[in-house]
Design an enzyme around this catalytic site. Sequence first.
Site, PDB file in Angstrom:
ATOM      1  N   HIS A 138       1.254  -1.046   0.008  1.00 28.08           N
ATOM      2  CA  HIS A 138       0.254  -0.016   0.289  1.00 28.08           C
ATOM      3  C   HIS A 138       0.716   1.101  -0.211  1.00 28.08           C
ATOM      4  O   HIS A 138       1.954   1.141   0.788  1.00 28.08           O
ATOM      5  CB  HIS A 138      -0.895   0.144   0.692  1.00 28.08           C
ATOM      6  CG  HIS A 138      -1.984  -1.005   0.982  1.00 28.08           C
ATOM      7  ND1 HIS A 138      -2.752  -1.637  -0.317  1.00 28.08           N
ATOM      8  CD2 HIS A 138      -3.437  -1.099   2.451  1.00 28.08           C
ATOM      9  CE1 HIS A 138      -3.162  -2.461   0.160  1.00 28.08           C
ATOM     10  NE2 HIS A 138      -3.491  -2.316   1.591  1.00 28.08           N
ATOM     11  N   LYS A 561     -13.207   4.422   7.897  1.00 29.25           N
ATOM     12  CA  LYS A 561     -13.574   6.430   6.973  1.00 29.25           C
ATOM     13  C   LYS A 561     -15.285   6.149   7.145  1.00 29.25           C
ATOM     14  O   LYS A 561     -15.387   7.409   7.157  1.00 29.25           O
ATOM     15  CB  LYS A 561     -12.767   5.639   5.731  1.00 29.25           C
ATOM     16  CG  LYS A 561     -12.799   7.283   4.932  1.00 29.25           C
ATOM     17  CD  LYS A 561     -12.228   7.253   3.409  1.00 29.25           C
ATOM     18  CE  LYS A 561     -12.453   6.682   2.470  1.00 29.25           C
ATOM     19  NZ  LYS A 561     -13.625   6.676   1.601  1.00 29.25           N
TER      20      LYS A 561
END
Length: 898
Positions: A138, A561
């Site tokens: 990532h 999120k």
Amino acid sequence: MSLQKLENSSNKSVVQEEVLILTELLEDITKNMLAPETFEKIIQLKELSTQEDYQGLNRLVTSLSNDEMVYISRYFSILPLLINISEDVDLAYEINHQNNIDQDYLGKLSTTIKLVAEKENAVEILEHLNVVPVLTAHPTQVQRKSMLDLTNHIHSLLRKYRDVKLGLINKDKWYNDLRRYIEIIMQTDMIREKKLKVTNEITNAMEYYNSSFLKAVPHLTTEYKRLAQAHGLNLKQAKPITMGMWIGGDRDGNPFVTAKTLKQSALTQCEVIMNYYDKKIYQLYREFSLSTSIVNVSKQVREMARQSKDNSIYREKELYRRALFDIQSKIQATKTYLIEDEEVGTRYETANDFYKDLIAIRDSLLENKGESLISGDFVELLQAVEIFGFYLASIDMRQDSSVYEACVAELLKSAGIHSRYSELSEEEKCDLLLKELEEDPRILSATHAEKSELLAKELAIFKTARVLKDKLGDDVIRQTIISHATSLSDMLELAILLKEVGLVDTERARVQIVPLFETIEDLDHSEETMRKYLSLSLAKKWIDSRNNYQEIMLGYSDSNKDGGYLSSCWTLYKAQQQLTAIGDEFGVKVTFFHGRGGTVGRGGGPTYEAITSQPLKSIKDRIRLTEQGEVIGNKYGNKDAAYYNLEMLVSAAINRMITQKKSDTNTPNRYEAIMDQVVDRSYDIYRDLVFGNEHFYDYFFESSPIKAISSFNIGSRPAARKTITEIGGLRAIPWVFSWSQSRVMFPGWYGVGSSFKEFINKNPENIAILRDMYQNWPFFQSLLSNVDMVLSKSNMNIAFEYAKLCEDEQVKAIYETILNEWQVTKNVILAIEGHDELLADNPYLKASLDYRMPYFNILNYIQLELIKRQRRGELSSDQERLIHITINGIATGLRNSG
């Protein structure tokens, strides 16, 4: 007995001595590079920051020229890096020291094995336990490989510091070597000029195998079996640690991952492990000079020696060497065949054939007075072959569910089965897909219709996976993951594509279909989705063919999120409870793959506590978890750190499996009802601001370095799956990364404080209940400890300076909302914990932050000024890269990024 964390037993005075030496060297090197007046400003900045004179700090930073910013930014980015190295060295020393004096610490393997040995099912637990760290790439690994190599040199030198103090090593030479490497770092580009390619990420990951995993994993496995044997537990095929890999196979949102990169990843891994075997066999060849004039050998070793091409007259009686020469020749021929498709001599068909030859050597030694020769390198080589095979790490394939749907829709249309598949209801989709999977043997893609680029790409990847499994072994690719899984049809669509290339049929699945539930809503519905899947007779056959395991991946980043930290944690906890129960109901071993990031906002935090606080019965005997780009270097940068962190994983999993705490069985009904109430309120508070406030989008993009992060060359994957027009379209990683940079740490705490405060205000006795939960419930304790840690890394004075970047007053006013919640959260956390200050239970981290904070706080003010100048058009393109240097330095200081 309550054991303390190893970090909290470290000798902080040694770290402080090392940091002082490193700081003095860096200052001296920098002084020689700069004009006196510029260097004096560095000293002034340090004094102002130490005194927390933020106004004075801001004034001085504002006065710096762009040219002065270059070296000053580098100085304050390198300093926390050097502090990190010193702390890592100290931890490595402490690991060895505590083991040498046989001192227990939290998570120590010997202590854990002793505990499990008392259980009736000890052999079953230890034999079947499998913990799998899965390396990802990532886009949060901000360090260049060149910088990592240089820091490894400094790490090696600092490991010798205690010997220098004792006069065992020449102090002047040691000091000069240390100075030289720091000077090289000071003159080396800290950030990449160009964005990484997937091939670079593959190569970078392999460096960790060469430096740590190939040493630590076999060694830990050997210790694991030895400790079990010491308690009368004979383990045969135990593999407590195996490795996983996403790099080269994770194409969710990354268009640069293709069939070619999947093949390259697998073959690169193959090359690394085959080189390892080649080297280890040669070492044994050099050592095993045993002569048949003195000791006998087995019949099988004699036959291996007879077949060997090592015909030197000097080795006529050295049959072990001749046999090992034969083994090495086969390994080299196997490597050539696997990587280059070229037959160059007798080779091994499978890794098991190689293993059998090594066992023949071992048995011959045991039979002929060579027991002591089997310890150490030889036995660890045997473990390595069992663990790594010819493939090293199992590569996961991952793609978004919407891509699979589009591919299946195209296949069905081109085959004349249905022209509007995507418009069907969920029930109609499932009926159609099951009919194709159960009754229709034809290959839909066999039609002559031209395929879209998307479909051709997906089928090519799956075909490559099948070829690699046939060649390198079935375990090279075990899972294929569906991102944003929402329904049964998502899983069946993937099955259709796998059927096209022969990876599933009506009787078995050669890879496991793994849903990834990410959002709060999808996690809430995950039980329903899996119930439908497990009810299918076809799915039952697939699961049976995978040893009755069904893996489910849980998404920590997107759920955070989506609903905030508290809501994410609790939804994930409940989902595991429900999915574990449904697995038990259907007689299937449900195992979990935890998609954790490096930060608390993405599911990070102390690994041991994270695992031991999982729901009761949720850890069967397998657990997988992602190790994300930015923390791989911290946790696995050297063999000592790697061993320690792998030890923590294994010990935590075992402890959670065997420990039936009173709080687990007696408290959930009462505690869970409270959590449901508090979490619902926290979810609303979080959503009201993030998705309900019309100014929040502008606040985030104007008050953070998100634009610079999006252009930062720290990974091959784009920062968003599509053009960003709303918070929902932004990937979780740059979302968390940006809040870390602006020192708000928003995803790790927002919505926690007010929800608990409201609960406390309803009844004065509720604070006592929350304190009881904190004392007796591992999940709740881990949750609050993580919030405590995140708050300690935040700095709302600095966050206010970032808020000033917003031009509109209504947008800027959001800061006050965030600040109020931060203060409420801090007060509530301290009240529940019963502490007067943050990090009261973590003195090691507190001390670390205390002496590093002043340095990287300066970087925030430099970053702020650079952003202002950039927006005013006062920076050249080269000077804009200074923002990236500050991003790098702040991430280094915080010891995490995304």
